[in-house]
Design an enzyme around this catalytic site. Sequence first.
Site, short mmCIF file in Angstrom:
data_model
loop_
_atom_site.label_atom_id
_atom_site.label_comp_id
_atom_site.label_asym_id
_atom_site.label_seq_id
_atom_site.Cartn_x
_atom_site.Cartn_y
_atom_site.Cartn_z
N SER A 100 -10.22 -1.19 7.00
CA SER A 100 -9.58 -0.94 5.70
C SER A 100 -8.85 -2.12 5.10
O SER A 100 -8.38 -2.04 3.96
CB SER A 100 -8.62 0.25 5.81
OG SER A 100 -9.35 1.45 5.94
N SER A 141 -9.64 1.89 2.70
CA SER A 141 -8.52 2.58 2.08
C SER A 141 -7.51 1.64 1.44
O SER A 141 -6.70 2.07 0.61
CB SER A 141 -7.81 3.48 3.11
OG SER A 141 -7.24 2.73 4.15
N LYS A 168 0.85 -1.19 0.00
CA LYS A 168 0.00 0.00 0.00
C LYS A 168 0.89 1.24 0.00
O LYS A 168 1.97 1.26 0.59
CB LYS A 168 -0.90 -0.04 1.24
CG LYS A 168 -1.99 1.02 1.29
CD LYS A 168 -2.86 0.80 2.52
CE LYS A 168 -3.94 1.85 2.69
NZ LYS A 168 -4.78 1.61 3.89
#
Length: 504
Positions: A205, A181, A99
């Site tokens: 998330s 996210s 990420k």
Amino acid sequence: MVGLIYIYKVSGENELNITLKEWMVEADIMSLQSAMESGRISSEELTLAYIDRIREINPLINAVLELNPDAIDIARSLDAERKERGSRGKLHGIPILLKDNIDTGDRMHTSAGSIVLANSIAAKDAFIAAKLREAGAVLLGKANMTEWSNFMSSRMPAGYSSRGGQVLNPYGPGELFVSGSSSGSAAAVAANLAAAAIGTETAGSIVGPAAQHALVGIKPTVGLASRSGIIPISINQDTPGPLARTVADAAILLGAIAGWDEHDTLTEVREEAACLDYTAFLDASYVSHARIGIPRPYYEHLDEERLAIMEDAIAALKREGATIVDNIPLPVEYSNWNQGVVGYEFKQGINAYLSRLDESSPVHSLTELIAYHRDHAEQTLKYGQDTLEQSESVMTKEQYEQEQASYKERARRQGIEYLMKRERLDALLLPGDADGKYMAARMGYPLICVPAGYSANGIIDEDGDSTKGPFGVIFSGLAFSEPTLIKLAYGFEQATRHRIPPKL
């Protein structure tokens, strides 16, 4: 490269001539590892194949933000090391995505999806990035994400970032929800753009995107894996964790990133838990001895199809011998939570992170970030920044400490730990989109999501068929109960096998 032929044996008898690019779709980590160990493929070839697939598929879903320019060289070096000294372990030569809020001390950027930090290069690896390199993983690239981990604007859709644009769900690009996210990490793994990925979670998330992309996602106990070198939101809730296509792959990644870090004091809480090989808990038989609670208030929002998926999941667990304890009441954690607590932690954490950036960064504090957005509104404020602005005016340190102490005391007396011990439960079973995942987040407890089925959302595709969106179940447990949750998730996965790749 694309035409490289891989000879695939079926049950030791028939041989199929297929390309590596075809074979690697849905291949798990140990299958990839076995192929490399036997010399049938190399990490360099595998890395090139994923890069080629990213270039082909990523424009459809916008999940990968940037590729590591050194990925092929790293893979080639790991191939040479395998020949000379042997394999480092299960992740040797395996391409993994990170990420975009996870620092890497290389030529990749770390921006939390923000165009403001589009040119920001970290001075060193985040602790977990270094752990993955040590394990032999190839850091393939950075995944797109909701900007600032969805702590920028209350109007920002999940998966949007000013730097990377909108992540789309490969099961229905532009139609199906991406959630959370870590949506870029999830969409990439679902579409087979990497062997697996690392996301981060503050509240939902990892497991949220996993549920919407037919993936396994593990949100570890806070303190099991270090947060140092990760752009923060909450010191008490943030944690990195794996997103993968199987429970086994997620367990491999969890073991690789867990560990004590002197720069993250919460990793000292249960140091022995970080020394475990989590693949040792891939025990499908455990379900037959488990007691699983069903908190029905978290099921009330479900439509008919998603409720049917949950009932099927409960029935599958019963068939495997689990004891189901139905109608568990809601723990107290569900209510009485002051959002200012997270806002206070975000302000402290983001100021500390930005202050460490070098002089080339245009911002070094939350105040400067907000001002930069206002000065470049056309590029940066498509959805505003009300959440960031609210974080500038939060509670005092004294108010924060009082609220934290009061909440934790209520939770101990009446919360999930009290409830699970009273009912002698191994885990709770939650729908993948239930608010129940937030109660675990607030206490730093672990979650694991597993694919559970597909539900129609009323969209009709070009063939006249109704688009089916993935849906997952979440097993929720107490602190450092990852071994138990992995056993339950693995047993459920093996009994149901709901994972189907998207048609792209």
